[in-house]
Design an enzyme around this catalytic site. Structure first.
Site, mmCIF file in Angstrom:
data_model
loop_
_atom_site.group_PDB
_atom_site.id
_atom_site.type_symbol
_atom_site.label_atom_id
_atom_site.label_comp_id
_atom_site.label_asym_id
_atom_site.label_seq_id
_atom_site.Cartn_x
_atom_site.Cartn_y
_atom_site.Cartn_z
ATOM 1 N N ALA A 1 0.842 -1.199 0.000
ATOM 2 C CA ALA A 1 0.000 0.000 0.000
ATOM 3 C C ALA A 1 0.870 1.239 0.000
ATOM 4 O O ALA A 1 1.585 1.485 0.962
ATOM 5 C CB ALA A 1 -0.896 0.000 1.238
ATOM 6 N N GLY B 1 13.321 14.485 -14.672
ATOM 7 C CA GLY B 1 13.653 13.462 -13.675
ATOM 8 C C GLY B 1 13.797 12.057 -14.218
ATOM 9 O O GLY B 1 13.900 11.114 -13.437
ATOM 10 N N HIS C 1 1.918 5.280 -16.988
ATOM 11 C CA HIS C 1 2.936 4.285 -17.350
ATOM 12 C C HIS C 1 2.941 3.983 -18.849
ATOM 13 O O HIS C 1 1.904 3.993 -19.509
ATOM 14 C CB HIS C 1 2.718 2.993 -16.551
ATOM 15 N N TYR D 1 8.630 10.469 -3.529
ATOM 16 C CA TYR D 1 8.205 9.066 -3.641
ATOM 17 C C TYR D 1 9.339 8.132 -3.211
ATOM 18 O O TYR D 1 9.184 7.321 -2.282
ATOM 19 C CB TYR D 1 7.753 8.764 -5.090
HETATM 20 N N1 UFG Z 1 7.455 7.320 -21.272
HETATM 21 C C1 UFG Z 1 7.231 7.896 -22.514
HETATM 22 N N2 UFG Z 1 5.959 8.253 -22.823
HETATM 23 C C2 UFG Z 1 4.906 8.069 -21.958
HETATM 24 C C3 UFG Z 1 5.155 7.465 -20.696
HETATM 25 C C4 UFG Z 1 6.451 7.106 -20.385
HETATM 26 O O1 UFG Z 1 8.144 8.093 -23.317
HETATM 27 O O2 UFG Z 1 3.785 8.429 -22.316
HETATM 28 C C5 UFG Z 1 8.829 6.893 -20.949
HETATM 29 C C6 UFG Z 1 9.375 7.572 -19.707
HETATM 30 O O3 UFG Z 1 9.957 8.805 -20.039
HETATM 31 C C7 UFG Z 1 10.359 6.529 -19.216
HETATM 32 C C8 UFG Z 1 9.736 5.205 -19.643
HETATM 33 O O4 UFG Z 1 8.798 5.523 -20.652
HETATM 34 O O5 UFG Z 1 11.562 6.694 -19.888
HETATM 35 C C9 UFG Z 1 9.012 4.491 -18.522
HETATM 36 O O6 UFG Z 1 8.124 5.418 -17.898
HETATM 37 P P1 UFG Z 1 7.019 4.978 -16.833
HETATM 38 O O7 UFG Z 1 6.321 6.227 -16.415
HETATM 39 O O8 UFG Z 1 6.212 3.870 -17.393
HETATM 40 O O9 UFG Z 1 7.874 4.379 -15.643
HETATM 41 P P2 UFG Z 1 9.097 5.028 -14.819
HETATM 42 O O10 UFG Z 1 10.347 4.353 -15.313
HETATM 43 O O11 UFG Z 1 9.065 6.493 -14.842
HETATM 44 O O12 UFG Z 1 8.714 4.637 -13.338
HETATM 45 C C10 UFG Z 1 8.960 3.381 -12.791
HETATM 46 C C11 UFG Z 1 7.896 3.088 -11.752
HETATM 47 C C12 UFG Z 1 7.988 4.075 -10.617
HETATM 48 C C13 UFG Z 1 9.381 4.070 -10.055
HETATM 49 C C14 UFG Z 1 10.394 4.279 -11.130
HETATM 50 C C15 UFG Z 1 11.774 4.069 -10.584
HETATM 51 O O13 UFG Z 1 6.613 3.173 -12.346
HETATM 52 O O14 UFG Z 1 7.078 3.697 -9.614
HETATM 53 O O15 UFG Z 1 10.213 3.352 -12.191
HETATM 54 O O16 UFG Z 1 12.671 4.843 -11.258
HETATM 55 F F1 UFG Z 1 9.516 5.082 -9.174
#
Ligand code: UFG
Length: 345
Positions: free
Chosen positions: A72, A281, A185, A139
């Site tokens: 959670a 970020g 995501h 986070y």
């Molecule tokens: N991305 C795109 N277009 C989108 C969405 C995402 O290009 O519409 C890219 C992001 O820039 C990133 C990759 O796809 O490079 C993955 O992005 P997500 O948002 O799916 O996932 P993150 O890697 O940002 O986040 C994940 C987990 C978080 C955690 C993080 C750790 O979802 O909970 O990894 O770094 F904090």
């Protein structure tokens, strides 16, 4: 085992509960349904609706429990930047409330669904557990703070605790999949375009120092994460009081472009993509070394090919075009038979 899965009605929690029920465990889900879904409660599991800040409700749910899986949390980086107080309240204060309730109930076995966000910008990849933890957002900071609390509870109160730090999760089971609001995501957003619900996917930057210029992420199938949770729960039974930390990843890493291309192959749809500016970020490459989990927990991802993750996510979407919105809201879940505990509201 008699298990309590806190946050068990969410994407990761519910798929893990399915696995535990299949393995013959008796499972209670404790969830406030703030982002989880009543309809995600698998057949054979019991749902108690409650908030982790509510010690008396937790105490009742912990009665006779052997071990707890804690899933959670608030988990959106952007939201955490805008509202850090929410993240400290839920992820830290809520987590400590759970620890205190466990201690009072004499339950000391705990597995925590943590995150690679605790590492921040890694100095090297693949990232190992002993590498520097320096979160760059509330986070990651609050998830790390809770790991600290677990460590001190292990020292003071003999908790046998395991924290699993994973990176990106994708895929689905037949019953449960990803249905977030808002959705941020990559995989579900790409599949929305495939389904015709959005015109194009945005690629956040194509000027990273990677082979195709887009970010590389380490994806694991949600089924493999469920297996890791189960192995970790078992391992807390034998361990000495301590906090052990394990990374979970497939060690390969896939670029954003590779994910889009896999989705085109799997769905047979065009999936237009437009490159836009970088998202703040986003580190260029996040890949885990999960050697320790493989060696010590005996974990081996079995479903984490990109093709499999995308095609399972797509199959779930096709079967549930409106996510959980169309599922019965009477507590019977996506399949008949899930029970809402009497007096749980
Ligand atoms: N991305 C795109 N277009 C989108 C969405 C995402 O290009 O519409 C890219 C992001 O820039 C990133 C990759 O796809 O490079 C993955 O992005 P997500 O948002 O799916 O996932 P993150 O890697 O940002 O986040 C994940 C987990 C978080 C955690 C993080 C750790 O979802 O909970 O990894 O770094 F904090």
């Amino acid at each position: 085992m008699k298990l309590l899965v806190v946050g068990g009605a969410g994407y990761v929690g519910s798929t893990s509960v399915e696995r535990f029920v299949e393995a013959g465990h008796e499972v209670t889900i404790f969830d406030n349904l703030s982002s989880g879904h009543r309809a995600a409660v698998p057949r054979g599991a019991r749902l108690v609706i409650g908030d982790i800040a509510d010690g008396s409700r937790l105490a009742a749910a912990l009665d006779g429990v052997d071990a707890v899986l804690h899933c959670a949390a608030r988990s959106l980086v952007g939201e955490s930047m805008a509202d850090p107080g929410l993240y400290y309240r839920v992820n830290v204060a809520g987590g400590v409330s759970l620890l205190e309730s466990m201690r009072a109930a004499g339950v000391t076995r705990l597995v925590y669904s943590s995150t690679a966000a605790v590492y921040g910008e890694p100095r090297r990849v693949p990232i190992a557990e002993a590498d520097r933890t320096q979160p760059i957002n509330p986070y990651g900071e609050t998830k790390l703070a809770f790991e600290g609390a677990m460590r001190w509870f292990s020292a003071a109160h003999d908790f046998r605790a395991i924290s699993l730090r994973y990176f990106n999760v994708a895929g689905a089971t037949e019953m449960n999949g990803e249905d977030h609001d808002p959705e941020t995501h990559l995989v579900p957003l790409v599949l929305r375009v495939a389904a015709g619900e959005a015109t194009h996917v945005q690629i956040f930057g194509q000027d990273y120092p990677t082979p195709d210029g887009t970010c590389i992420r380490d994806f694991i199938h949600v089924r493999d994460l469920a297996s890791a949770h189960l192995l970790a729960l078992d391992a807390t039974g034998e361990a000495d009081p301590s906090l052990e930390v394990y990374n979970l990843g497939s060690a390969a890493g896939f670029s954003v472009r590779e994910v889009v291309e896999a989705a085109r192959r799997v769905t047979g749809r065009a999936i237009p993509a437009r490159v836009v500016k970088r998202r703040t970020g986003d580190p260029p490459v996040l890949v885990a070394s999960s050697r320790r989990a493989r060696r010590e927990l005996g974990w081996a991802p079995a479903h984490s090919t990109l093709e499999q993750m995308v095609s399972d996510a797509w199959a779930w979407r096709e079967a549930h075009p409106n996510g959980y919105a169309d599922a019965p809201s009477d507590g019977t879940g996506p399949v008949a038979g899930a029970r809402v505990a009497a007096g749980a509201r």
